[in-house]
Design a protein around this motif. Structure first.
Motif, PDB file in Angstrom:
ATOM      1  N   SER A   7       0.840  -1.193   0.000  1.00 35.99           N
ATOM      2  CA  SER A   7       0.000   0.000   0.000  1.00 35.99           C
ATOM      3  C   SER A   7       0.875   1.242   0.000  1.00 35.99           C
ATOM      4  CB  SER A   7      -0.946   0.011   1.207  1.00 35.99           C
ATOM      5  OG  SER A   7      -0.222  -0.059   2.420  1.00 35.99           O
ATOM      6  N   PHE A   8       0.304   2.348  -0.496  1.00 34.53           N
ATOM      7  CA  PHE A   8       1.100   3.544  -0.754  1.00 34.53           C
ATOM      8  C   PHE A   8       0.374   4.792  -0.269  1.00 34.53           C
ATOM      9  CE2 PHE A   8       2.256   0.312  -3.759  1.00 34.53           C
ATOM     10  CZ  PHE A   8       3.639   0.412  -3.869  1.00 34.53           C
ATOM     11  N   SER A   9       1.142   5.709   0.271  1.00 38.30           N
ATOM     12  CA  SER A   9       0.665   7.072   0.542  1.00 38.30           C
ATOM     13  C   SER A   9       1.617   7.991  -0.204  1.00 38.30           C
ATOM     14  CB  SER A   9       0.694   7.379   2.044  1.00 38.30           C
ATOM     15  OG  SER A   9      -0.156   6.506   2.764  1.00 38.30           O
ATOM     16  N   ASP A  10       1.103   8.620  -1.266  1.00 40.42           N
ATOM     17  CA  ASP A  10       1.987   9.404  -2.122  1.00 40.42           C
ATOM     18  C   ASP A  10       1.465  10.819  -2.277  1.00 40.42           C
ATOM     19  OD1 ASP A  10       0.249   7.350  -3.843  1.00 40.42           O
ATOM     20  OD2 ASP A  10       0.284   9.285  -4.884  1.00 40.42           O
ATOM     21  N   THR A  11       2.343  11.668  -2.763  1.00 39.99           N
ATOM     22  CA  THR A  11       1.966  13.033  -3.119  1.00 39.99           C
ATOM     23  C   THR A  11       1.104  12.964  -4.380  1.00 39.99           C
ATOM     24  OG1 THR A  11       4.026  13.836  -2.160  1.00 39.99           O
ATOM     25  CG2 THR A  11       2.907  15.303  -3.705  1.00 39.99           C
TER      26      THR A  11
ATOM     27  N   ARG B 130       4.108   0.777   2.305  1.00 47.60           N
ATOM     28  CA  ARG B 130       3.885  -0.201   3.374  1.00 47.60           C
ATOM     29  C   ARG B 130       3.939  -1.579   2.745  1.00 47.60           C
ATOM     30  NH1 ARG B 130       0.263   3.877   4.014  1.00 47.60           N
ATOM     31  NH2 ARG B 130       0.427   5.136   5.922  1.00 47.60           N
ATOM     32  N   GLY B 131       5.024  -2.289   2.999  1.00 51.64           N
ATOM     33  CA  GLY B 131       5.191  -3.606   2.423  1.00 51.64           C
ATOM     34  C   GLY B 131       4.310  -4.636   3.098  1.00 51.64           C
ATOM     35  N   ILE B 132       4.230  -5.806   2.474  1.00 50.12           N
ATOM     36  CA  ILE B 132       3.407  -6.886   3.016  1.00 50.12           C
ATOM     37  C   ILE B 132       4.128  -8.209   2.800  1.00 50.12           C
ATOM     38  CG2 ILE B 132       2.151  -7.171   0.837  1.00 50.12           C
ATOM     39  CD1 ILE B 132      -0.338  -7.852   2.520  1.00 50.12           C
ATOM     40  N   ALA B 133       4.028  -9.110   3.763  1.00 52.82           N
ATOM     41  CA  ALA B 133       4.594 -10.448   3.629  1.00 52.82           C
ATOM     42  C   ALA B 133       3.623 -11.444   4.261  1.00 52.82           C
ATOM     43  CB  ALA B 133       5.971 -10.525   4.292  1.00 52.82           C
ATOM     44  N   PRO B 134       3.156 -12.428   3.516  1.00 55.86           N
ATOM     45  CA  PRO B 134       3.571 -12.676   2.131  1.00 55.86           C
ATOM     46  C   PRO B 134       2.823 -11.788   1.138  1.00 55.86           C
ATOM     47  CG  PRO B 134       1.999 -14.351   2.813  1.00 55.86           C
ATOM     48  CD  PRO B 134       2.260 -13.489   4.036  1.00 55.86           C
TER      49      PRO B 134
END
Length: 444
Positions: free
Chosen positions: A143-147, A157-161
């Motif tokens: 998931s991402f929080s971007d300009t 925000r990485g995720i595993a798996p």
């Protein structure tokens, strides 16, 4: 990593360039050697690493995520990796400076690890869109929080798996392909990238060299690159070949400045990177390959270039992926050719460190060259080998390749050309101007 103050520089024609030069290590391979070494278990050694600001940003980021990276006085870099899946939460934001490669590839690494990383960069990098990387990595579960506009500052925000995907590249981009493959390293199952148009394959070569289970096969829709995740990478000893993107400036300078004769040693000749050589030879450039050989799985050769009369061409669009970073200096070569050179099919130039189509058109126009701008390229009317009028101050737009390309233009101009800021050259070629002085016989 942002440049705190501009460094104007004036370049005047001073006659032919002669001598032998070793260009810095390949930037693409340098980035990847640090990243994959940091994911191997054990110690890797890297010689010939490009020590420009972009690559140093990658080294700093990998240290921040747990890797032990040390440069020895000999110039050898030693990296003790954390293993695939072992990246640690960085304590602060990762400063990418001007490096789009660092940003996009590291986004891929972070995406499949259970960590959160914030990416920041200088004004130029912060204007570059990251959406084409965000889309496939989000499909894998990150998931991402971007300009707004998919720009930096940006939090991943990485995720595993993570979830393996099959992704067809909508545009030719080695960076997007590499980001997906790097995310796939720590993703269970098989992650696939379909590449309708071939791009540089350094990631594939190096991943296999480190022991990843990666296959490449030709299919009707293009190349299918598949990586099986959660492999254990083996440490390597890597010798980085000379960067063909850096060699390109001397190839063009040697071609357009009368009396020049330059030999460039140990240049990477990966066929996904040699479009500039093909294009220059189509224009009539005198470029000879000497002692072709293989170093660390990559083809290399010494290149001798001598002054030659260039003739305008229509640049084949299929060359674009193998010379996307070299278009600015190709436009300079076109400015000295006989006739009008037309280059189309290079939309990607609009979203590089600067809009390289508009920036080069403005720079060449200011120096007395007539150009016509397209959405996907440029037409350049050549001088027939005569010096350019010159006499302009060039807005480099924080772009190292604009600065170096217009330096080459100044080497055969009637009046000196001034760069408003030469500092960005340090991102990829810190000794560029010192090398120029030596080739012109004016070093201290």
């Amino acid at each position: 990593m942002a440049h705190s103050s501009s460094q104007p520089r004036t370049i005047a024609s001073r006659g032919p360039l002669n001598g032998t030069v070793a260009v810095p290590g390949d930037k693409s391979i340098s980035h990847r050697s640090l990243m994959l070494s940091a994911l191997a278990i054990g110690e890797s050694r890297v010689d010939g690493l490009l020590e420009g600001e972009d690559v140093l940003a990658t080294a700093a980021a990998m240290r921040a995520m747990g890797a032990d990276i040390v440069r020895e006085d000999s110039g050898t870099w030693r990296i003790h990796g954390v293993g695939v899946g072992g990246l640690l939460q960085p304590a602060g934001a990762l400063d990418m400076g001007n490096s789009g490669t660092s940003t996009r590839l590291l986004m891929g690494l972070v995406a499949s690890h259970p960590i959160t990383a914030t990416f920041v960069g200088d004004a130029s990098l912060s204007a570059r869109p990251m959406g084409r990387v965000i889309e496939p990595l989000a499909a894998m579960g990150a998931s991402f929080s971007d300009t707004p506009g998919g720009r930096l500052p940006l939090m991943v925000r990485g995720i595993a798996p993570a979830v393996p995907i099959r992704y067809t590249l909508p545009v030719a981009s080695a960076q997007v392909k590499s980001a997906i493959l790097l995310a796939g390293l720590n993703t269970p199952g098989v992650t696939e990238v379909i590449e309708p148009i071939a791009t540089r394959d350094h990631s594939e070569r190096m991943l296999r060299g480190f022991g990843a289970d990666l296959t490449v096969e030709d299919m009707p829709e293009g190349k299918r690159i598949a990586i099986r995740g959660q492999a254990e990478l083996r440490p390597q000893a890597i010798t980085v070949p000379g960067d063909p993107s850096s060699a390109a400036f001397w190839l063009v300078a040697g071609s357009v400045v009368p009396g020049s004769d330059i030999t460039i040693t140990n240049v990477g000749m990966n066929p996904t990177r040699t479009g500039i050589i093909t294009a220059l030879r189509m224009m009539g450039a005198d470029i000879t390959e000497i002692a072709p050989r293989t170093v660390g799985g990559e083809p290399v050769a010494d290149l001798r270039v001598r002054h030659a009369s260039l003739t305008a061409i229509e640049v084949p669009p299929e060359l674009t992926p193998s010379m996307i970073d070299e278009y600015p200096v190709l436009f300079v070569a076109a400015a000295f050719a006989t006739g009008t050179t037309v280059a189309r099919g290079a939309h990607e130039l609009r979203v590089k460190e600067s809009d390289r189509i508009a920036t080069m058109a403005a720079a060449l126009n200011a120096c007395g060259v007539t150009t016509r701008e397209f959405e996907d390229g440029l037409a350049v009317d050549g001088s027939g080998g005569d010096p350019l009028p010159g006499g302009a101050t060039i807005a480099t737009r924080l772009d190292h390749r604009i600065a170096m390309s217009m330096t080459v233009a100044a080497l055969h101009a009637r009046a000196a050309i001034t760069l408003d800021d030469a500092a960005p050259v340090g991102t990829s070629y810190p000794i560029f101007f010192a090398t120029l002085d030596r080739l012109m016989g004016t070093d201290a």
